[in-house]
Structure formats: structure tokens, C-alpha cells
Design an enzyme around this catalytic site. Structure first.
Site, PDB file in Angstrom:
ATOM      1  CD1 TRP A 325      -3.019   1.414   0.858  1.00 34.15           C
ATOM      2  CD2 TRP A 325      -1.449   2.446   2.058  1.00 34.15           C
ATOM      3  NE1 TRP A 325      -3.493   2.665   1.190  1.00 34.15           N
ATOM      4  CE2 TRP A 325      -2.549   3.304   1.932  1.00 34.15           C
ATOM      5  CE3 TRP A 325      -0.335   2.869   2.788  1.00 34.15           C
ATOM      6  CZ2 TRP A 325      -2.563   4.584   2.491  1.00 34.15           C
ATOM      7  CZ3 TRP A 325      -0.349   4.144   3.337  1.00 34.15           C
ATOM      8  CH2 TRP A 325      -1.455   4.982   3.194  1.00 34.15           C
ATOM      9  CG  HIS A 326       3.374   2.345   3.298  1.00 31.46           C
ATOM     10  ND1 HIS A 326       2.734   1.345   3.993  1.00 31.46           N
ATOM     11  CD2 HIS A 326       3.355   3.439   4.102  1.00 31.46           C
ATOM     12  CE1 HIS A 326       2.364   1.810   5.177  1.00 31.46           C
ATOM     13  NE2 HIS A 326       2.712   3.070   5.262  1.00 31.46           N
ATOM     14  N   GLY A 327       3.770   1.796  -1.366  1.00 33.46           N
ATOM     15  CA  GLY A 327       4.418   2.175  -2.615  1.00 33.46           C
ATOM     16  C   GLY A 327       4.763   0.996  -3.491  1.00 33.46           C
ATOM     17  CG  PHE A 478       3.212   6.552   0.756  1.00 35.23           C
ATOM     18  CD1 PHE A 478       4.125   6.048  -0.128  1.00 35.23           C
ATOM     19  CD2 PHE A 478       3.628   6.935   2.015  1.00 35.23           C
ATOM     20  CE1 PHE A 478       5.460   5.935   0.222  1.00 35.23           C
ATOM     21  CE2 PHE A 478       4.954   6.819   2.383  1.00 35.23           C
ATOM     22  CZ  PHE A 478       5.869   6.325   1.484  1.00 35.23           C
TER      23      PHE A 478
END
Length: 478
Positions: A325-327, A478
Site C-alpha cells: 500500500w505504501h508504494g 503514497f
């Protein structure tokens, strides 16, 4: 429009004045004005992506109504999956397409196949991960019959695009925010003052702590091979302070700004670096995301109800998904996997709920045992942050290799004395205020007015002095 710019501090008072003027007119007008302000706030980043936000909002609003009014389970599932697929589809194209294309090409190259998969030259819409999760939680809750759909398009649009939380959270739930938007808000002088105080502390975290730590951390991470092991350790520690000051500072400004408008947002950070184990850390770090994955992924997968294997499997899944999800980078996936490994002992031994209260509650100093556990937890977290910050997994391992060398015992070159002093004072303030909603919530309240305002003035002067190092918030990417 950044929270730490003059532009925002012209925008916020204007919104505040118009908003409370409209309070005497009608709730509908007040929400319309707040929605317009939110759309303007988002358009300041890139007005073209405003249409994507509006489309996503309209999709979830419409599918929510269609699910609720569906006469058959098949029809209800159709509208549910339409919303999920389209939302995740947009997120996948904008955020993950290039990652998957490059990773697939690299995979084929190991077997001797050289392929040229085209990538997309597109900009990641700011906040897309956050407002997508707002919408997903809403449609999932309707699908699971937890809530009824919101039929007022203005109120629902405001829930998704409310400007304090729009670009970097916290990730709100319809059950918490929508009821506040549908009832009259009365101005509270206490809440307004407290909101300003929380904004001030958030700015201190961002401008004074995060942006100063970033200068040293960036210099180390950009060229790790030319630094000693001790400097690499200090660079990693400074990044830990940078990302905490940056993200929790944003959250404090968001919560404080919202309190000025009489709306309470979910608390997103609760002194995570005073945690005694990794399980406690994740109950205190980015709380809105952690609880989102718990409620909408971990529990639907079976949670901890299916025995130890299911508990371990589901824990790894949520941490890997959280990393992704963060990247779109393998560094985030490794970071998620490393945190899953960290938390495994407490999952297996069933000690993950041992530390629910803040450390040393009602005391000035922690016990020796708690202090050692805090240091160990912080050390493990810093190691994980190296993967989060590094440009690649190989660079992260080279960074770690450089740390565990003979030069780890040397004095760091170009020792940043000012930054160390700032971090030390910041830690002390956070420790003293750890039982409050934010560190300076009650600081100096018993002082004479002149001393209390002198303290606030000192903080403002700190912001002015250090404000020249203006940098974007990390979580905007993000």
C-alpha cells in the site's frame, strides 16, 4: 497546498470565518461551502485529478445506493464488485502498473527473454490511496449491512474529500465522520484553542524536527558507502525521527484544523516510539490504516479464529499488503515482511496484547525492564525503516553491511549537534505529554498566562527560524 506554507494559513482562516458564518444560516449551506473549500484545496495540487476524485466519489455513492436497493443477492454483489474493481483498478493503474510491468520484464530476463513492456508517464494523484480506502470502507460496510447508504450527495462527497484528511489521512470511517457532518456543529472556544495548540505542535514536529532531520538523513542515505558505520546508524535514527515528525505532524495539523471546524477526526498516532514491543508499536503507529487492515482484511480472512497457522498466515498477509500500500517498490514489501517477522514471537506466544496501556503510566520514569524493551523495539523499527527509506533492496542491505562494520564504534563525521539537541528536547516533550492526546495538550496550563504565552511564542519563533527548509510531507507520495 501544503500544511506548512503561508498559503494554507491564509486558506484556513478564510474557511474558518465563512464556515462559522454559514452556521447561522443552515447546515446544508455550511457543508456545501466546506465541500467547495475541500475541492479547491485538492485542485491546488493538480486540478485535473479533481475529476478523478469526483468520479470515485460518484461511483461509490451510486453503487452504495444500488446495493442497498438491490432486490437480489446477485445484483447486490454486482454493484459491490463494480465499485471495488473500478476503485482498485484506478489505484493499480496510477500507482502500480509501472512496478508490475518492470518486475515482469525483469523476471522474464532471468530466463533469457528480453521484452520491452511499455510504462506509463503519469503522475500519481495525491491522496489516491487514502480517499480510495475511504470509499472502499463505505461500500464494504453497506455490503455487510453495517450501515445504510448516505443519500445526501453533498454530505457523502464531503465525507470523502474533507480537506484536513484528504491527502494523507487519517483514513476515516463513515460510521465516525458522516454522523458529525449531518448534525449542527456549535462553535466551542475550548476546542478551537485546543485545535490551534495541536496545529502548533504538528508544525513543530514537521518544520523543526522532521525537516531538520531530513537534511542529515538524506545526505547519509544518498551516499551510504562513503560514511562510517556510526554515521549510518545516526542517519537511520534521524530518518526514524523524520518520518515520525513528518507524518504524525501532518496528522496533528489535520486533527487541529478539523477541531477548529467542530469536527473530530480519528487519532492516528499515539507515541509509537515509546512502545515496548512491535505489537504495541503497530497499535500506536498510523492507527487508522492498521485498524482498516484489521477490520477489512485480517478479520474477513479469518483473523485468529482458525488456529495458529491461520493467525500467522493472515498476519503476514496484512503486513505485506500494508507494505505494498505504501508504494510500488520491493523495499516496501520487504519492510512489511520484516515487521511481520518482528511481530511473530508475540503472535505465537500470544503476548501481543500485553502492553495496552501507555508505558510508565502515572510515573516520571519507566522501569529498567520497560526502558530496555523500548530501546529494543525502537532499534528493530529503525532497521526496518532502512528498507522503507532505501532506493532499492540491494542498497538497504549495503547500508546494513556498512553499519555492522568496525567503524560503528567511531564518532560520526560532521556530528549534527543542533539536530541531536532538537531531537532530545522533542523526545522529552513527547515523554512528558505521553498520557495526553498530543504532547503539549496540557503543557503549561497551570502556569501564569504570561509564561504560557511566552512558551507558545518561543515555539512560533522556532518555526520562523527553521521554516526556510520547507519540504513536502513524506506520505503525500503514497
Amino acid at each position: 497546498m501544503l500544511f506548512n506554507t503561508l498559503q494554507y494559513f491564509i486558506f484556513l482562516p478564510i474557511v474558518f470565518i465563512i464556515y462559522w458564518w454559514a452556521n447561522n444560516k443552515s447546515l446544508k449551506l455550511q457543508n456545501i461551502l466546506l465541500l467547495i473549500a475541500s475541492y479547491y484545496f485538492y485542485a491546488c495540487w493538480d486540478w485535473r485529478f479533481l475529476f478523478l476524485l469526483i468520479f470515485s466519489t460518484g461511483l461509490d455513492y451510486y453503487t452504495g445506493l444500488k446495493m442497498y436497493d438491490a432486490s437480489t443477492i446477485k445484483s447486490k454483489k454486482f454493484w459491490f464488485w463494480l465499485s471495488v474493481v473500478v476503485n482498485l483498478g484506478f489505484l493499480g493503474v496510477f500507482k502500480y502498473y509501472n512496478f508490475f510491468a518492470a518486475s515482469f520484464a525483469d523476471f522474464l530476463s532471468h530466463f533469457g527473454f528480453q521484452v520491452n513492456i511499455g510504462t506509463l508517464e503519469i503522475i500519481l494523484p495525491v491522496g489516491i490511496s487514502f480517499y480510495t480506502f475511504h470509499g472502499l470502507s463505505y461500500v464494504i460496510d453497506i455490503y455487510k449491512n453495517r450501515i445504510e447508504p448516505e443519500r445526501n450527495i453533498v454530505d457523502y462527497s464531503l465525507f470523502v474529500s474533507y480537506f484536513p484528511l484528504l491527502v494523507a489521512g487519517p483514513i476515516e470511517r463513515a460510521t465516525h465522520l458522516l454522523p458529525q457532518l449531518k448534525k449542527k456543529r456549535d462553535f466551542s472556544y475550548y476546542n478551537a484553542v485546543d485545535g490551534l495548540r495541536q496545529i502548533l505542535w504538528g508544525l513543530i514536529k514537521k518544520v523543526v524536527i522532521a525537516d531538520n532531520c531530513a537534511l542529515y538523513a538524506n545526505a547519509i542515505f544518498d551516499n551510504p558507502e562513503s560514511h562510517s558505520g556510526s554515521s549510518l546508524v545516526l542517519g537511520a535514527v534521524f530518518f526514524a525521527f523524520q518520518i515520525y515528525g513528518d507524518f504524525s505532524g501532518y496528522s496533528d495539523i489535520a486533527l487541529g484544523s478539523s477541531r477548529l471546524l467542530g469536527i473530530e477526526l480519528l487519532k492516528n498516532f499515539n507515541y509509537p516510539y515509546f512502545s515496548r514491543d512491535i505489537a504495541e508499536f503497530w497499535r500506536r503507529w498510523h492507527i487508522s490504516l492498521s485498524t482498516w487492515f484489521r477490520d477489512y482484511l485480517y478479520i474477513p480472512l479469518g483473523g485468529s479464529q482458525g488456529g495458529m497457522w491461520m493467525k500467522v498466515r493472515n498476519t503476514f498477509i496484512i503486513f505485506l499488503v500494508s507494505g505494498f500500500w505504501h508504494g510500488a517498490n520491493w523495499t516496501f514489501i520487504v519492510w512489511g515482511a520484516l515487521n511481520a517477522l518482528y511481530i511473530m514471537p508475540s503472535i505465537i506466544l500470544n503476548t501481543n496484547r500485553n502492553n495496552l496501556e501507555i508505558v510508565a503510566k502515572g510515573k516520571f520514569l519507566p522501569s529498567v525492564k520497560d526502558f530496555c524493551h523500548i530501546l529494543l523495539t525502537f532499534g528493530l523499527t529503525v532497521i526496518a525503516w532502512i528498507f522503507f527509506r532505501a532506493a532499492s533492496v540491494s542498497q538497504a542491505f549495503l547500508y546494513l553491511k556498512g553499519i555492522f562494520s568496525n567503524s560503528i564504534l567511531s564518532i560520526p563525521e560532521n556530528l549534527p549537534k543542533m539536530e541531536l539537541l532538537l531531537c532530545g528536547c522533542f523526545l522529552l516533550m513527547e515523554w512528558l505529554g505521553r498520557e495526553n492526546n498530543y504532547a503539549i495538550a496540557n503543557f503549561g496550563k497551570s502556569w501564569y498566562v504570561i509564561f504560557r504565552w511566552s512558551f507558545y511564542l518561543f515555539l512560533i519563533l522556532m518555526l520562523i527560524y527553521f521554516g526556510a527548509k520547507e519540504q513536502n510531507f513524506i506520505y503525500f507520495q503514497f
